[in-house]
Design a protein around this motif. Structure first.
Motif, PDB file in Angstrom:
ATOM      1  N   ARG A  82       0.836  -1.209   0.000  1.00 44.63           N
ATOM      2  CA  ARG A  82       0.000   0.000   0.000  1.00 44.63           C
ATOM      3  C   ARG A  82       0.868   1.254   0.000  1.00 44.63           C
ATOM      4  O   ARG A  82       0.523   2.254  -0.647  1.00 44.63           O
ATOM      5  N   ARG A  83       1.966   1.212   0.715  1.00 43.16           N
ATOM      6  CA  ARG A  83       2.853   2.375   0.761  1.00 43.16           C
ATOM      7  C   ARG A  83       3.474   2.634  -0.613  1.00 43.16           C
ATOM      8  O   ARG A  83       3.619   3.790  -1.046  1.00 43.16           O
ATOM      9  N   VAL A  84       3.861   1.560  -1.317  1.00 43.12           N
ATOM     10  CA  VAL A  84       4.426   1.704  -2.661  1.00 43.12           C
ATOM     11  C   VAL A  84       3.376   2.244  -3.626  1.00 43.12           C
ATOM     12  O   VAL A  84       3.675   3.111  -4.462  1.00 43.12           O
ATOM     13  N   VAL A  85       2.139   1.744  -3.524  1.00 43.15           N
ATOM     14  CA  VAL A  85       1.066   2.240  -4.389  1.00 43.15           C
ATOM     15  C   VAL A  85       0.827   3.724  -4.130  1.00 43.15           C
ATOM     16  O   VAL A  85       0.667   4.522  -5.065  1.00 43.15           O
ATOM     17  N   THR A  86       0.810   4.101  -2.861  1.00 48.09           N
ATOM     18  CA  THR A  86       0.624   5.513  -2.525  1.00 48.09           C
ATOM     19  C   THR A  86       1.752   6.361  -3.081  1.00 48.09           C
ATOM     20  O   THR A  86       1.526   7.468  -3.596  1.00 48.09           O
ATOM     21  N   MET A  87       2.980   5.868  -3.002  1.00 47.33           N
ATOM     22  CA  MET A  87       4.120   6.599  -3.553  1.00 47.33           C
ATOM     23  C   MET A  87       3.999   6.734  -5.068  1.00 47.33           C
ATOM     24  O   MET A  87       4.335   7.787  -5.637  1.00 47.33           O
ATOM     25  N   PHE A  88       3.502   5.681  -5.726  1.00 46.01           N
ATOM     26  CA  PHE A  88       3.336   5.739  -7.180  1.00 46.01           C
ATOM     27  C   PHE A  88       2.376   6.854  -7.575  1.00 46.01           C
ATOM     28  O   PHE A  88       2.663   7.655  -8.474  1.00 46.01           O
ATOM     29  N   TYR A  89       1.239   6.927  -6.894  1.00 44.93           N
ATOM     30  CA  TYR A  89       0.272   7.976  -7.227  1.00 44.93           C
ATOM     31  C   TYR A  89       0.760   9.354  -6.792  1.00 44.93           C
ATOM     32  O   TYR A  89       0.394  10.363  -7.399  1.00 44.93           O
ATOM     33  N   ALA A  90       1.585   9.399  -5.755  1.00 45.67           N
ATOM     34  CA  ALA A  90       2.162  10.676  -5.359  1.00 45.67           C
ATOM     35  C   ALA A  90       3.131  11.198  -6.411  1.00 45.67           C
ATOM     36  O   ALA A  90       3.316  12.416  -6.553  1.00 45.67           O
ATOM     37  N   MET A  91       3.744  10.301  -7.189  1.00 45.44           N
ATOM     38  CA  MET A  91       4.649  10.719  -8.252  1.00 45.44           C
ATOM     39  C   MET A  91       3.900  11.018  -9.541  1.00 45.44           C
ATOM     40  O   MET A  91       4.205  11.995 -10.230  1.00 45.44           O
ATOM     41  N   VAL A  92       2.925  10.180  -9.876  1.00 45.41           N
ATOM     42  CA  VAL A  92       2.217  10.337 -11.142  1.00 45.41           C
ATOM     43  C   VAL A  92       1.175  11.443 -11.064  1.00 45.41           C
ATOM     44  O   VAL A  92       0.997  12.223 -12.010  1.00 45.41           O
ATOM     45  N   ALA A  93       0.468  11.530  -9.938  1.00 43.27           N
ATOM     46  CA  ALA A  93      -0.617  12.519  -9.796  1.00 43.27           C
ATOM     47  C   ALA A  93      -0.555  13.162  -8.416  1.00 43.27           C
ATOM     48  O   ALA A  93      -1.433  12.935  -7.571  1.00 43.27           O
ATOM     49  N   PRO A  94       0.480  13.957  -8.132  1.00 46.27           N
ATOM     50  CA  PRO A  94       0.593  14.560  -6.794  1.00 46.27           C
ATOM     51  C   PRO A  94      -0.523  15.542  -6.486  1.00 46.27           C
ATOM     52  O   PRO A  94      -0.840  15.765  -5.317  1.00 46.27           O
ATOM     53  N   THR A 238      17.769  22.671 -14.857  1.00 49.38           N
ATOM     54  CA  THR A 238      17.584  21.497 -15.702  1.00 49.38           C
ATOM     55  C   THR A 238      16.117  21.084 -15.665  1.00 49.38           C
ATOM     56  O   THR A 238      15.349  21.507 -14.785  1.00 49.38           O
ATOM     57  N   GLU A 239      15.717  20.263 -16.621  1.00 43.50           N
ATOM     58  CA  GLU A 239      14.331  19.807 -16.659  1.00 43.50           C
ATOM     59  C   GLU A 239      13.980  19.008 -15.408  1.00 43.50           C
ATOM     60  O   GLU A 239      12.856  19.085 -14.901  1.00 43.50           O
ATOM     61  N   LEU A 240      14.951  18.232 -14.906  1.00 41.59           N
ATOM     62  CA  LEU A 240      14.703  17.466 -13.695  1.00 41.59           C
ATOM     63  C   LEU A 240      14.487  18.391 -12.499  1.00 41.59           C
ATOM     64  O   LEU A 240      13.653  18.115 -11.626  1.00 41.59           O
ATOM     65  N   GLU A 241      15.208  19.490 -12.449  1.00 41.20           N
ATOM     66  CA  GLU A 241      15.016  20.447 -11.358  1.00 41.20           C
ATOM     67  C   GLU A 241      13.659  21.131 -11.453  1.00 41.20           C
ATOM     68  O   GLU A 241      13.049  21.460 -10.426  1.00 41.20           O
ATOM     69  N   VAL A 242      13.168  21.369 -12.652  1.00 36.39           N
ATOM     70  CA  VAL A 242      11.850  21.972 -12.810  1.00 36.39           C
ATOM     71  C   VAL A 242      10.775  21.023 -12.279  1.00 36.39           C
ATOM     72  O   VAL A 242       9.861  21.446 -11.542  1.00 36.39           O
ATOM     73  N   VAL A 243      10.868  19.750 -12.629  1.00 36.90           N
ATOM     74  CA  VAL A 243       9.900  18.766 -12.134  1.00 36.90           C
ATOM     75  C   VAL A 243       9.984  18.654 -10.616  1.00 36.90           C
ATOM     76  O   VAL A 243       8.967  18.619  -9.914  1.00 36.90           O
ATOM     77  N   ARG A 453       2.017  13.107 -17.912  1.00 36.58           N
ATOM     78  CA  ARG A 453       2.729  13.120 -16.634  1.00 36.58           C
ATOM     79  C   ARG A 453       3.908  12.158 -16.667  1.00 36.58           C
ATOM     80  O   ARG A 453       5.010  12.485 -16.189  1.00 36.58           O
ATOM     81  N   ILE A 454       3.698  10.950 -17.206  1.00 36.87           N
ATOM     82  CA  ILE A 454       4.785   9.966 -17.272  1.00 36.87           C
ATOM     83  C   ILE A 454       5.893  10.461 -18.196  1.00 36.87           C
ATOM     84  O   ILE A 454       7.092  10.282 -17.911  1.00 36.87           O
ATOM     85  N   PHE A 455       5.521  11.107 -19.303  1.00 38.34           N
ATOM     86  CA  PHE A 455       6.542  11.630 -20.210  1.00 38.34           C
ATOM     87  C   PHE A 455       7.384  12.711 -19.526  1.00 38.34           C
ATOM     88  O   PHE A 455       8.618  12.735 -19.670  1.00 38.34           O
ATOM     89  N   LEU A 456       6.742  13.601 -18.789  1.00 38.02           N
ATOM     90  CA  LEU A 456       7.488  14.669 -18.123  1.00 38.02           C
ATOM     91  C   LEU A 456       8.482  14.101 -17.126  1.00 38.02           C
ATOM     92  O   LEU A 456       9.619  14.580 -17.025  1.00 38.02           O
ATOM     93  N   LEU A 457       8.071  13.076 -16.391  1.00 40.75           N
ATOM     94  CA  LEU A 457       8.986  12.442 -15.445  1.00 40.75           C
ATOM     95  C   LEU A 457      10.144  11.757 -16.163  1.00 40.75           C
ATOM     96  O   LEU A 457      11.305  11.877 -15.766  1.00 40.75           O
ATOM     97  N   THR A 458       9.826  11.031 -17.229  1.00 38.08           N
ATOM     98  CA  THR A 458      10.865  10.298 -17.960  1.00 38.08           C
ATOM     99  C   THR A 458      11.829  11.249 -18.648  1.00 38.08           C
ATOM    100  O   THR A 458      13.057  11.085 -18.566  1.00 38.08           O
ATOM    101  N   GLU A 459      11.309  12.249 -19.322  1.00 38.75           N
ATOM    102  CA  GLU A 459      12.157  13.195 -20.047  1.00 38.75           C
ATOM    103  C   GLU A 459      13.037  13.996 -19.101  1.00 38.75           C
ATOM    104  O   GLU A 459      14.162  14.385 -19.453  1.00 38.75           O
ATOM    105  N   ALA A 460      12.543  14.250 -17.893  1.00 41.86           N
ATOM    106  CA  ALA A 460      13.344  14.998 -16.928  1.00 41.86           C
ATOM    107  C   ALA A 460      14.652  14.286 -16.629  1.00 41.86           C
ATOM    108  O   ALA A 460      15.711  14.931 -16.487  1.00 41.86           O
TER     109      ALA A 460
END
Length: 484
Positions: A82-94, A238-243, A453-460
């Motif tokens: 459950r904690r991992v699932v919560t972390m996943f949604y916190a990254m994909v849809a904060p 950098t793009e990662l810093e923006v994200v 959202r996934i693209f922005l994370l990956t491209e960062a």
């Protein structure tokens, strides 16, 4: 969690094994800086950028999340999943996590006020910062308690109820988790005693203290200050810093909403039932659940139940075409539904099932107020618009820059469009022939939103392979602030 942070700090000091992360472009960049004589005495590497961003994202997604209380029969592996699932949604849809945190915050305030008005018939004492510091050194003041005294609740109690912190028990055996409405009804029926747990006792159950919370706040504050300083010095991010900056700003909002919510409470408080079946509702039935109810609660997940039901509906006598249609159409649909269901639970009111030994993963007290929805959509617009900061940054390729711009516009326009649609539905003339066509593109745009959202994370992360020379310059004074 503090031990995990110490491990991360130790990894931070290991520069040898991570030198492979520095690409040849990094070395050539440092040579350019030395040759041009621009006076760049302080510089940073790709690893420095990567580490500061990953540590901040980890603090925003894993350490800052306050999960609900698990059930008494939940294993450690179940809680971890459950904690991992919560972390996943916190990254994909904060922004949805912020919505959930806001609903719990306003729900906790509603519970606190209702309990103090109708049950305790008292108001919680206000405490200033000076009084808090004084009590920390001298201890809390003694409260005079008469025979009819009922301790008023604080907002921490409101959070604790929503987390599933109170468990109805019979003879020490857990029967069901109590939401506030059930707790209030049982107290009115004199089936249970009023909970006597104090705010201090609830916080003692919390695994999050000032040190662990302080580390998260310090890390996110440092990162926001570093990004602000780079803008002031006209140095590119950098793009990662923006994200990561977008995560840090949103984390500040979530952490503020959850500041008084206990973190990682592992065991609920057992409230013993006085008598079974003697104090009932208006129709004569007791507001309790027998032990047999637990067997009726499904033990498998929603996806497995739906897939099993779909294949049972097809039946053994159906043709091969029906089986293939079920496999190729319904199965992907159920997979998409299983991914989107938690987001629906974060934003909507759900009743707890009878006999449940824990609250749902993203449960919040029902709160009928449009302010919460509109404020959450405003947070989503803010989070999406922060990705537009990278609009004019240098990307490894023109295609990646174009895709970034499109994705940033999608994650900004989706909540903005939903906000405008909600305003039209709530305050407009109520024309269905206008509302329904407007709703279709935003509903269909939800899958596109998650792809963006996934693209922005990956491209960062991918953009770290080719950074412009000024991106390696660092701000000297920000290194003085403690951080990971």
């Amino acid at each position: 969690m503090l031990i995990l942070f110490l491990i991360l700090i130790y990894i931070r000091t290991l520069h040898g094994p991570v030198s492979s992360l520095e690409t040849p472009r990094v070395e050539s960049t440092f040579n350019v800086l030395r040759d041009t004589g621009e006076g760049c005495v302080n510089s940073r590497t790709v690893w420095d950028i990567f580490w500061s961003c990953v540590a901040t994202i980890f603090a925003c997604t894993w350490s800052a999340v306050h999960p609900n209380v698990p059930g008494p029969r939940d294993s450690g592996w179940t809680c971890f999943k459950r904690r991992v699932v919560t972390m996943f949604y916190a990254m994909v849809a904060p922004e949805f996590m912020a919505w959930w945190a806001m609903r719990q915050y306003f729900g906790a305030r509603k519970i606190m006020r209702d309990y103090n008005e109708h049950i305790a018939k008292a108001t919680p004492p206000t405490c200033s910062i000076f009084e808090s510091v004084r009590d920390w050194f001298k201890g809390p003041p003694v409260v005079k308690q008469g025979p009819e005294f009922v301790r008023p609740w604080t907002i921490t109690h409101g959070f604790f109820v929503q987390m599933g912190g109170f468990l109805l028990c019979t003879g020490g055996r857990p029967v069901r988790t109590l939401d506030y409405e059930s707790l209030k009804k049982l107290i009115a029926n004199k089936t249970i005693d009023k909970p006597t747990i104090t705010e201090v006792e609830i916080k003692d159950r919390s695994k999050g203290d000032f040190i662990s919370k302080g580390i998260v706040v310090l890390q996110t504050t440092w990162f926001i200050m570093q990004c602000t300083a780079r803008w002031a010095e006209k140095l590119p991010l950098t793009e990662l810093e923006v994200v990561t900056f977008a995560f840090a700003v949103l984390n500040a909002i979530i952490y503020g909403l959850w500041w008084n919510k206990p973190q990682n409470v592992g065991v609920a408080v057992c409230i013993e039932e006085k008598k079974v079946g003697t104090e009932g509702d208006d129709d004569g039935n007791a507001d309790t659940v027998g032990p047999e109810t637990e067997a009726m609660i499904p033990k498998v997940g929603w996806l497995r139940r739906q897939l099993k039901k779909d294949f049972e509906d097809v039946g053994a006598g159906e043709s091969l075409t029906s089986w293939l249609a079920n496999l190729l159409v319904l199965t992907p649909l159920r997979l998409v539904q299983s991914v989107l269901r938690p987001l629906d639970k974060m934003t909507d009111d759900y009743k707890m099932p009878d006999g449940a030994l824990r609250v749902p993963m993203f449960y919040a007290q029902e709160f009928d107020d449009n302010v919460v929805g509109f404020a959450s959509l405003a947070i989503g617009i803010l989070f999406g618009s922060m990705h537009l900061i990278a609009w004019s940054l240098d990307f490894p390729s023109r295609t990646e820059q174009l895709l970034w711009r499109i994705s940033a516009l999608v994650v900004t326009a989706e909540p903005a469009g939903l906000a405008l649609l909600a305003i039209f539905v709530e305050y407009g003339p109520g024309w269905l022939w206008v509302t329904f066509p407007l709703l279709i593109p935003f509903v269909l745009g939800l899958p596109l939103y998650f792809i963006a959202r996934i693209f922005l994370l990956t491209e960062a992360f991918l953009s770290l392979r080719a950074l412009p020379s000024p991106a390696y310059q660092s701000i000297e004074w920000t290194s003085v602030i403690p951080h990971l």
